[in-house]
Scaffold this motif. Structure first.
Motif, PDB file in Angstrom:
ATOM      1  N   ALA A   3       0.838  -1.202   0.000  1.00 49.36           N
ATOM      2  CA  ALA A   3       0.000   0.000   0.000  1.00 49.36           C
ATOM      3  C   ALA A   3       0.870   1.248   0.000  1.00 49.36           C
ATOM      4  CB  ALA A   3      -0.934  -0.001   1.203  1.00 49.36           C
ATOM      5  N   LEU A   4       1.955   1.255   0.778  1.00 53.52           N
ATOM      6  CA  LEU A   4       2.858   2.397   0.818  1.00 53.52           C
ATOM      7  C   LEU A   4       3.534   2.583  -0.543  1.00 53.52           C
ATOM      8  CD1 LEU A   4       4.274   4.644   2.336  1.00 53.52           C
ATOM      9  CD2 LEU A   4       5.967   2.969   3.096  1.00 53.52           C
ATOM     10  N   LEU A   5       3.981   1.505  -1.167  1.00 48.69           N
ATOM     11  CA  LEU A   5       4.610   1.586  -2.479  1.00 48.69           C
ATOM     12  C   LEU A   5       3.618   2.120  -3.510  1.00 48.69           C
ATOM     13  CD1 LEU A   5       6.998   1.092  -4.327  1.00 48.69           C
ATOM     14  CD2 LEU A   5       6.234  -1.275  -4.578  1.00 48.69           C
ATOM     15  N   LEU A   6       2.394   1.652  -3.465  1.00 52.04           N
ATOM     16  CA  LEU A   6       1.361   2.126  -4.389  1.00 52.04           C
ATOM     17  C   LEU A   6       1.108   3.617  -4.190  1.00 52.04           C
ATOM     18  CD1 LEU A   6      -0.675   1.496  -6.579  1.00 52.04           C
ATOM     19  CD2 LEU A   6      -2.299   0.858  -4.794  1.00 52.04           C
ATOM     20  N   MET A   7       1.046   4.075  -2.946  1.00 53.60           N
ATOM     21  CA  MET A   7       0.830   5.495  -2.672  1.00 53.60           C
ATOM     22  C   MET A   7       1.989   6.338  -3.205  1.00 53.60           C
ATOM     23  SD  MET A   7      -0.926   5.344   1.124  1.00 53.60           S
ATOM     24  CE  MET A   7      -0.123   6.812   1.622  1.00 53.60           C
ATOM     25  N   VAL A   8       3.204   5.858  -3.068  1.00 52.30           N
ATOM     26  CA  VAL A   8       4.368   6.584  -3.574  1.00 52.30           C
ATOM     27  C   VAL A   8       4.327   6.647  -5.091  1.00 52.30           C
ATOM     28  CG1 VAL A   8       6.884   6.516  -3.806  1.00 52.30           C
ATOM     29  CG2 VAL A   8       5.819   6.118  -1.589  1.00 52.30           C
ATOM     30  N   LEU A   9       3.998   5.542  -5.750  1.00 50.93           N
ATOM     31  CA  LEU A   9       3.918   5.534  -7.208  1.00 50.93           C
ATOM     32  C   LEU A   9       2.830   6.474  -7.711  1.00 50.93           C
ATOM     33  CD1 LEU A   9       4.401   1.756  -8.032  1.00 50.93           C
ATOM     34  CD2 LEU A   9       5.986   3.626  -8.494  1.00 50.93           C
ATOM     35  N   ILE A  10       1.673   6.472  -7.089  1.00 45.55           N
ATOM     36  CA  ILE A  10       0.571   7.352  -7.497  1.00 45.55           C
ATOM     37  C   ILE A  10       0.976   8.815  -7.346  1.00 45.55           C
ATOM     38  CG2 ILE A  10      -1.751   8.128  -6.860  1.00 45.55           C
ATOM     39  CD1 ILE A  10      -2.405   5.175  -6.297  1.00 45.55           C
ATOM     40  N   ALA A  11       1.731   9.137  -6.321  1.00 46.30           N
ATOM     41  CA  ALA A  11       2.142  10.523  -6.094  1.00 46.30           C
ATOM     42  C   ALA A  11       3.018  11.055  -7.217  1.00 46.30           C
ATOM     43  CB  ALA A  11       2.885  10.633  -4.762  1.00 46.30           C
ATOM     44  N   PHE A  12       3.723  10.179  -7.930  1.00 40.11           N
ATOM     45  CA  PHE A  12       4.617  10.639  -8.990  1.00 40.11           C
ATOM     46  C   PHE A  12       4.042  10.477 -10.388  1.00 40.11           C
ATOM     47  CE2 PHE A  12       7.512  10.033  -5.458  1.00 40.11           C
ATOM     48  CZ  PHE A  12       8.158  11.256  -5.481  1.00 40.11           C
ATOM     49  N   VAL A  13       2.832  10.011 -10.525  1.00 32.20           N
ATOM     50  CA  VAL A  13       2.188   9.903 -11.833  1.00 32.20           C
ATOM     51  C   VAL A  13       1.541  11.236 -12.151  1.00 32.20           C
ATOM     52  CG1 VAL A  13       0.344   8.769 -13.134  1.00 32.20           C
ATOM     53  CG2 VAL A  13       1.793   7.432 -11.598  1.00 32.20           C
ATOM     54  N   PRO A  14       1.795  11.815 -13.350  1.00 32.62           N
ATOM     55  CA  PRO A  14       1.152  13.078 -13.695  1.00 32.62           C
ATOM     56  C   PRO A  14      -0.361  12.954 -13.635  1.00 32.62           C
ATOM     57  CG  PRO A  14       2.875  12.536 -15.278  1.00 32.62           C
ATOM     58  CD  PRO A  14       2.703  11.349 -14.374  1.00 32.62           C
ATOM     59  N   GLN A  15      -1.024  14.039 -13.229  1.00 34.75           N
ATOM     60  CA  GLN A  15      -2.470  14.027 -13.053  1.00 34.75           C
ATOM     61  C   GLN A  15      -3.225  14.097 -14.371  1.00 34.75           C
ATOM     62  OE1 GLN A  15      -3.880  13.480  -9.988  1.00 34.75           O
ATOM     63  NE2 GLN A  15      -1.739  13.037  -9.575  1.00 34.75           N
ATOM     64  N   THR A  16      -2.621  14.641 -15.433  1.00 30.15           N
ATOM     65  CA  THR A  16      -3.264  14.697 -16.735  1.00 30.15           C
ATOM     66  C   THR A  16      -2.236  14.384 -17.800  1.00 30.15           C
ATOM     67  OG1 THR A  16      -2.766  17.030 -17.020  1.00 30.15           O
ATOM     68  CG2 THR A  16      -4.886  16.503 -16.026  1.00 30.15           C
ATOM     69  N   ALA A  17      -2.736  13.982 -18.949  1.00 26.85           N
ATOM     70  CA  ALA A  17      -1.848  13.761 -20.078  1.00 26.85           C
ATOM     71  C   ALA A  17      -1.392  15.111 -20.605  1.00 26.85           C
ATOM     72  CB  ALA A  17      -2.594  13.001 -21.168  1.00 26.85           C
ATOM     73  N   GLY A  18      -0.349  15.105 -21.408  1.00 29.15           N
ATOM     74  CA  GLY A  18       0.084  16.335 -22.044  1.00 29.15           C
ATOM     75  C   GLY A  18       1.334  16.883 -21.409  1.00 29.15           C
ATOM     76  N   ALA A  19       1.478  18.192 -21.491  1.00 27.84           N
ATOM     77  CA  ALA A  19       2.676  18.849 -20.984  1.00 27.84           C
ATOM     78  C   ALA A  19       2.789  18.675 -19.477  1.00 27.84           C
ATOM     79  CB  ALA A  19       2.640  20.338 -21.337  1.00 27.84           C
ATOM     80  N   GLU A  20       3.987  18.498 -19.031  1.00 27.05           N
ATOM     81  CA  GLU A  20       4.266  18.340 -17.604  1.00 27.05           C
ATOM     82  C   GLU A  20       4.283  19.699 -16.938  1.00 27.05           C
ATOM     83  OE1 GLU A  20       4.595  16.787 -14.186  1.00 27.05           O
ATOM     84  OE2 GLU A  20       4.685  15.399 -15.863  1.00 27.05           O
ATOM     85  N   THR A  21       3.434  19.902 -15.939  1.00 28.99           N
ATOM     86  CA  THR A  21       3.388  21.191 -15.248  1.00 28.99           C
ATOM     87  C   THR A  21       3.705  21.042 -13.765  1.00 28.99           C
ATOM     88  OG1 THR A  21       0.997  20.982 -14.982  1.00 28.99           O
ATOM     89  CG2 THR A  21       1.785  22.275 -16.879  1.00 28.99           C
ATOM     90  N   THR A  22       4.290  19.923 -13.384  1.00 29.86           N
ATOM     91  CA  THR A  22       4.749  19.768 -12.012  1.00 29.86           C
ATOM     92  C   THR A  22       6.193  20.237 -11.945  1.00 29.86           C
ATOM     93  OG1 THR A  22       5.368  17.483 -12.433  1.00 29.86           O
ATOM     94  CG2 THR A  22       3.180  17.862 -11.507  1.00 29.86           C
ATOM     95  N   GLY A  23       6.745  20.315 -10.762  1.00 30.87           N
ATOM     96  CA  GLY A  23       8.074  20.883 -10.611  1.00 30.87           C
ATOM     97  C   GLY A  23       7.930  22.382 -10.461  1.00 30.87           C
ATOM     98  N   GLY A  24       8.966  23.110 -10.748  1.00 36.26           N
ATOM     99  CA  GLY A  24       8.932  24.558 -10.621  1.00 36.26           C
ATOM    100  C   GLY A  24       8.308  25.227 -11.833  1.00 36.26           C
ATOM    101  N   PRO A  25       8.172  26.552 -11.784  1.00 40.04           N
ATOM    102  CA  PRO A  25       7.566  27.276 -12.895  1.00 40.04           C
ATOM    103  C   PRO A  25       8.368  27.147 -14.196  1.00 40.04           C
ATOM    104  CG  PRO A  25       8.371  28.794 -11.203  1.00 40.04           C
ATOM    105  CD  PRO A  25       8.493  27.422 -10.662  1.00 40.04           C
ATOM    106  N   GLN A  26       9.689  27.119 -14.095  1.00 36.36           N
ATOM    107  CA  GLN A  26      10.511  26.958 -15.294  1.00 36.36           C
ATOM    108  C   GLN A  26      10.264  25.591 -15.927  1.00 36.36           C
ATOM    109  OE1 GLN A  26      14.682  27.639 -14.653  1.00 36.36           O
ATOM    110  NE2 GLN A  26      15.182  27.502 -16.810  1.00 36.36           N
ATOM    111  N   ALA A  27      10.128  24.561 -15.108  1.00 33.07           N
ATOM    112  CA  ALA A  27       9.859  23.214 -15.614  1.00 33.07           C
ATOM    113  C   ALA A  27       8.488  23.143 -16.290  1.00 33.07           C
ATOM    114  CB  ALA A  27       9.936  22.200 -14.477  1.00 33.07           C
TER     115      ALA A  27
END
Length: 159
Positions: A3-27
């Motif tokens: 369950a902990l591994l699954l929660m960690v994996l879900i946290a790093f999956v982008p929430q939507t398809a397309g351009a990556e908007t996580t990370g900082g503003p430059q990213a």
């Protein structure tokens, strides 16, 4: 443990398809341009890149536009043109304060210099575009002002 591994994996999956908007503003801005460079022939799938405020303006323009017609913006705001071949891309954070940031992007599109300024806001843990400006001399504009019909949307035309 699973369950902990699954929660960690879900946290790093982008929430939507397309351009990556996580990370900082430059990213976030780099992710948008990476999408253009990855799919130049058919156009990028950017997913959700606009803030709630800017998306509401885009949606209102689409709703007010008669079927088969083009809305108030008939070009791609990210490349400041109809077509693109991005080269010499440089992205820099201009300012960052809490959940707001400004990022500049300079590049050549089909050999022509472009300079863009993005206002970003952090919503739901993601940096999203809240406004777009072209700073190109002789072709300056602001996206939100165009969509709202502001008289200074194209400041050089008002001069």
């Amino acid at each position: 443990m699973r369950a902990l591994l699954l929660m960690v994996l879900i946290a790093f999956v982008p929430q939507t398809a397309g351009a990556e908007t996580t990370g900082g503003p430059q990213a976030a801005i780099a992710g948008i341009y990476k999408a253009y460079q990855s799919a130049p022939a058919k156009g990028p799938d950017l997913g959700k890149v606009y803030s709630a405020r800017l998306q509401a303006l885009v949606d209102a323009d689409a709703k007010a536009t008669p079927e088969g017609e083009v809305g108030k913006i008939d070009w791609d705001v990210f490349v400041d043109g109809q077509e693109w071949e991005i080269a010499e891309l440089k992205i820099a954070v201009v300012s960052e304060d809490g959940d707001r940031a400004q990022v500049s992007a300079s590049f050549e599109n089909l050999g022509e210099p472009r300079e863009m300024l993005f206002d970003l806001v952090r919503e739901g843990g993601r940096w999203l575009v809240d406004d777009v400006q072209s700073l190109k001399p002789g072709g300056r504009w602001t996206m939100s002002k165009i969509l709202t019909g502001a008289p200074d949307a194209f400041p050089e035309e008002a001069d």
